[in-house]
Design a protein around this motif. Structure first.
Motif, short mmCIF file in Angstrom:
data_model
loop_
_atom_site.label_atom_id
_atom_site.label_comp_id
_atom_site.label_asym_id
_atom_site.label_seq_id
_atom_site.Cartn_x
_atom_site.Cartn_y
_atom_site.Cartn_z
N ILE A 280 0.85 -1.20 0.00
CA ILE A 280 0.00 0.00 0.00
C ILE A 280 0.88 1.25 0.00
CG2 ILE A 280 -1.61 1.34 1.43
CD1 ILE A 280 -2.84 -1.38 2.26
N GLU B 138 -6.44 1.29 -7.35
CA GLU B 138 -5.77 0.49 -6.31
C GLU B 138 -5.82 -1.01 -6.60
OE1 GLU B 138 -7.98 2.85 -5.70
OE2 GLU B 138 -9.60 2.18 -4.38
N ASP B 139 -6.94 -1.49 -7.17
CA ASP B 139 -7.01 -2.93 -7.45
C ASP B 139 -5.99 -3.32 -8.51
OD1 ASP B 139 -8.95 -3.46 -5.61
OD2 ASP B 139 -10.62 -3.13 -6.99
N LEU C 238 -2.36 -2.98 -7.06
CA LEU C 238 -1.98 -4.01 -6.09
C LEU C 238 -1.95 -5.40 -6.71
CD1 LEU C 238 -3.96 -2.48 -3.11
CD2 LEU C 238 -1.48 -2.76 -3.20
N MET D 24 -5.15 1.32 11.24
CA MET D 24 -4.11 0.48 11.83
C MET D 24 -3.31 1.39 12.76
SD MET D 24 -1.22 -1.72 9.95
CE MET D 24 -2.30 -2.80 9.07
N TRP E 107 -7.94 4.31 4.40
CA TRP E 107 -7.17 3.27 5.09
C TRP E 107 -6.02 4.00 5.78
CZ3 TRP E 107 -7.28 -2.37 3.87
CH2 TRP E 107 -8.36 -2.73 3.06
N ILE F 119 -2.82 3.83 7.53
CA ILE F 119 -1.77 2.82 7.67
C ILE F 119 -0.43 3.51 7.80
CG2 ILE F 119 -0.56 1.01 6.36
CD1 ILE F 119 -3.30 0.13 5.34
N GLU F 120 0.37 3.07 8.76
CA GLU F 120 1.71 3.63 8.97
C GLU F 120 1.66 5.16 9.10
OE1 GLU F 120 4.81 1.87 9.07
OE2 GLU F 120 3.56 0.10 9.31
N ILE G 281 -0.39 7.41 7.86
CA ILE G 281 -0.95 8.25 6.79
C ILE G 281 -2.25 7.65 6.26
CG2 ILE G 281 1.27 9.20 6.01
CD1 ILE G 281 1.06 7.14 3.66
N THR H 77 -4.29 6.33 3.27
CA THR H 77 -3.99 5.78 1.94
C THR H 77 -5.29 5.28 1.30
OG1 THR H 77 -3.73 3.48 2.63
CG2 THR H 77 -1.80 4.90 2.88
N LYS H 78 -5.14 4.88 0.02
CA LYS H 78 -6.29 4.22 -0.64
C LYS H 78 -6.45 2.80 -0.14
CE LYS H 78 -5.51 6.34 -5.15
NZ LYS H 78 -5.07 6.03 -6.52
N GLY H 79 -5.35 2.27 0.43
CA GLY H 79 -5.37 0.90 0.92
C GLY H 79 -5.70 -0.07 -0.18
N PHE H 80 -6.49 -1.06 0.15
CA PHE H 80 -6.89 -2.05 -0.85
C PHE H 80 -8.22 -1.68 -1.50
CE2 PHE H 80 -3.94 -4.55 1.76
CZ PHE H 80 -3.10 -5.04 0.76
N GLY H 81 -8.66 -0.43 -1.28
CA GLY H 81 -9.85 0.04 -1.98
C GLY H 81 -11.16 -0.36 -1.33
N LYS H 82 -12.25 0.16 -1.89
CA LYS H 82 -13.55 -0.06 -1.26
C LYS H 82 -14.04 -1.50 -1.41
CE LYS H 82 -16.28 1.42 -5.18
NZ LYS H 82 -17.25 2.26 -5.78
N ILE I 19 -5.31 11.74 1.26
CA ILE I 19 -4.37 10.79 0.65
C ILE I 19 -3.17 11.54 0.07
CG2 ILE I 19 -4.09 9.19 -1.31
CD1 ILE I 19 -7.01 8.27 -0.75
#
Lengths: 84, 440
Positions: free
Chosen positions: A39, A55-56, A59, B363, B378, B380-381, B383, B385-390, B431
């Motif tokens: 991420i 993002e999908d 990743l 997190m 998301w 994380i760390e 900040i 982020t977009k993370g793994f998305g919706k 973001i």
């Protein structure tokens, strides 16, 4: 300007602390990236190149070589100048 | 008389974000009940219809049996259109059989047509008699209210309103005590195992049929009443201080349940909780402090998640609803506003007056979080982020709901897709800020 490959390698080294990497190296299996690292790598690539990545799709990229190809493609789609 | 609740005209409905991103304002809780329940109890209408923001109309139709965004409901009866932020206490009831309402100074639920407008020009209620309805434009709720405002008598009024979500939290203690008295119930109708310690008057405790109180529980009603609703279960070593309402089928797991809590249905609550509202279907299973907060539905607070509700300098708490501007709450005690489906990791530390958006995933970093985490962000760390998305967030939501035999439907997803778009600008800014921090 550095090439896409040089910039991808520099960010990957900065994030994962790996100096030597091959284009076919997997971020997770070979370079030790955890899901959280992935991420952050996506966020760092977006900042470095000034692009927005889905993002999908981002990743789903597994190897360093695929990342270079994917980022170059997104840069072109979004009209961002790059050195290939 | 038909009561029409309208949550589609307010420019400032974001005052109630993130809690109303997935529901109309009248579903927010305070005390035992929702704002809608309070209005209905006071106004006593023959029927009800709803107008909600367009993006949630299809979903809301799957949640209620009454008409939603149906303009045909704007005819054929005396109407009372109400902004749900208006407190129920402002209204005098509509009495059956032509009885005169009590001589209070409230707004009469029935009477000649009039439009109640506050100093800012906002319509707080529209009372329209059936004979006047025909002359109004009813193409949409907006047109209808505008035409009523233009053609019917306007009345300047200063009605008390709920302005922000924290108003509900701050009023919760008093509201529980009031509603306990109105409910008129006390005593043990459920299953109570000894030893049980009841402090204060037993008249101030009600354990509903089907509720279970395990041994070694203290119910302290010395400073306010305690209402344990049907099917709720209080595990050993829990201490419950009144005023308190425990909703249907909720579990208290050795909790230190301090005064002023309203816990909705199907929640699991442990640790220390004080003067908070947990809407329903949410888990705070483990230790950790939650104070002066409003928690939405399907929230999971990881073990040791703790929020601050008081600043070290005792100054007023401010909240950032839009991620940019701080709003002074006027109170020294405000905790967190936590949107539906938000999830925190173990050890999350929420700053005083935090905003955690709907579907946000956190997190912990070991430090107090930024005061605004956008919806679908998301964290994380350190900040956003977009993370793994919706998509991944939806998968988690589906799983959480299926565990309580609730369904995530196409309509649910379409509504949250709309919320994702509505909240996009604030999230994108966060973001971007996070990315810049990463590259520094």
């Amino acid at each position: 300007m550095a090439t896409v490959e040089e910039r991808v390698r520099a960010i990957t080294t900065a994030k994962l602390g790996v100096e030597d990497m091959k284009l076919e190296d997997s971020f997770t299996a070979d370079l030790g990236a955890e899901s959280v690292d992935s991420i952050e790598l996506v966020a760092m690539f977006e900042e470095e190149f000034g692009i927005e990545m889905d993002e999908d799709a981002a990743l789903a990229v597994e190897t360093v070589g695929d990342a270079i190809t994917f980022i170059a493609k997104v840069c072109k789609e979004q009209g961002v100048e790059i050195e290939e | 008389m038909r009561l029409i609740l309208i949550d589609s005209l307010r420019e400032n409905r974001s005052n109630f974000y993130p809690l109303v991103l997935g529901r109309p304002i009248w579903e927010l809780r305070c005390g035992f009940s929702s704002l809608e329940d309070k209005l209905i109890a006071k106004i006593n209408p023959d029927e009800i219809a709803y107008f909600v923001p367009d993006y949630m109309a299809t979903y809301y139709r799957t949640q209620v049996e009454k008409p939603v965004n149906d303009v045909t409901m704007l005819a054929g009866d005396d109407l009372l259109l109400v902004d749900p932020s208006v407190k129920a206490a402002n209204f005098d009831p509509a009495l059956a059989g032509g009885q005169a309402p009590p001589a209070e100074a409230g707004v009469k639920a029935k009477g000649p047509s009039e439009i109640g407008i506050n100093e800012q020009g906002q319509v707080l209620y529209s009372r329209i008699s059936e004979k006047d309805v025909g002359g109004l434009t009813a193409g949409s709720i907006d047109q209808f209210v505008a035409s009523a405002k233009a053609s019917l008598p306007n009345v300047k009024c200063e009605l008390s309103t709920w302005e922000y979500t924290w108003d509900l939290v701050l009023a919760n203690c008093e509201e529980i005590a009031t509603e306990f008295a109105v409910a008129g119930r006390s005593g043990i109708e459920g299953n109570v195992e000894e030893p049980l310690a009841i402090r204060g008057s037993k008249k101030d405790v009600y354990v509903a049929p089907g509720a279970k109180v395990h041994p070694m529980v203290t119910l302290d009603a010395e400073h306010g009443p305690i209402y344990i609703d049907e099917g709720a279960e209080i595990h050993p070593f829990s201490r419950v201080e009144g005023p308190c309402y425990i909703g249907k089928n909720s579990l208290l797991l050795g909790a230190k349940c301090r005064e002023g809590n309203s816990i909705g249905d199907f929640c699991r609550v442990g640790g220390e909780v004080e003067e908070s509202i947990i809407h329903g279907y949410s888990n705070k299973y483990h230790d950790g402090f939650l104070g002066h907060s409003y928690v939405g539905e399907w929230v999971n607070l990881g073990a040791l998640t703790t929020n601050s509700d008081l600043k070290n300098d005792y100054s007023n708490v401010s909240v950032m609803l839009d991620g940019r501007r701080s709003i002074d709450t006027g109170s020294t005690k405000v905790g967190s506003l936590i949107g539906d489906h938000a999830k925190t990791s173990i050890g999350t530390l929420l700053n005083t007056g935090s905003y955690v958006g709907a579907m946000a995933l956190i997190m912990a970093t070991g430090k107090p979080l930024p005061k605004h985490i956008p919806s679908f962000g998301w964290f994380i760390e350190g900040i956003v982020t977009k993370g793994f998305g919706k998509g991944r967030l939806y998968e988690a939501a589906k799983t959480a709901m299926s565990r309580r035999r609730c369904q995530w439907t196409q309509q649910t997803e379409a509504m949250w897709d709309a919320v994702f778009e509505i909240t996009s600008p604030v999230r994108k800014a966060a973001i971007k800020k996070g990315r810049r921090r990463l590259s520094m």
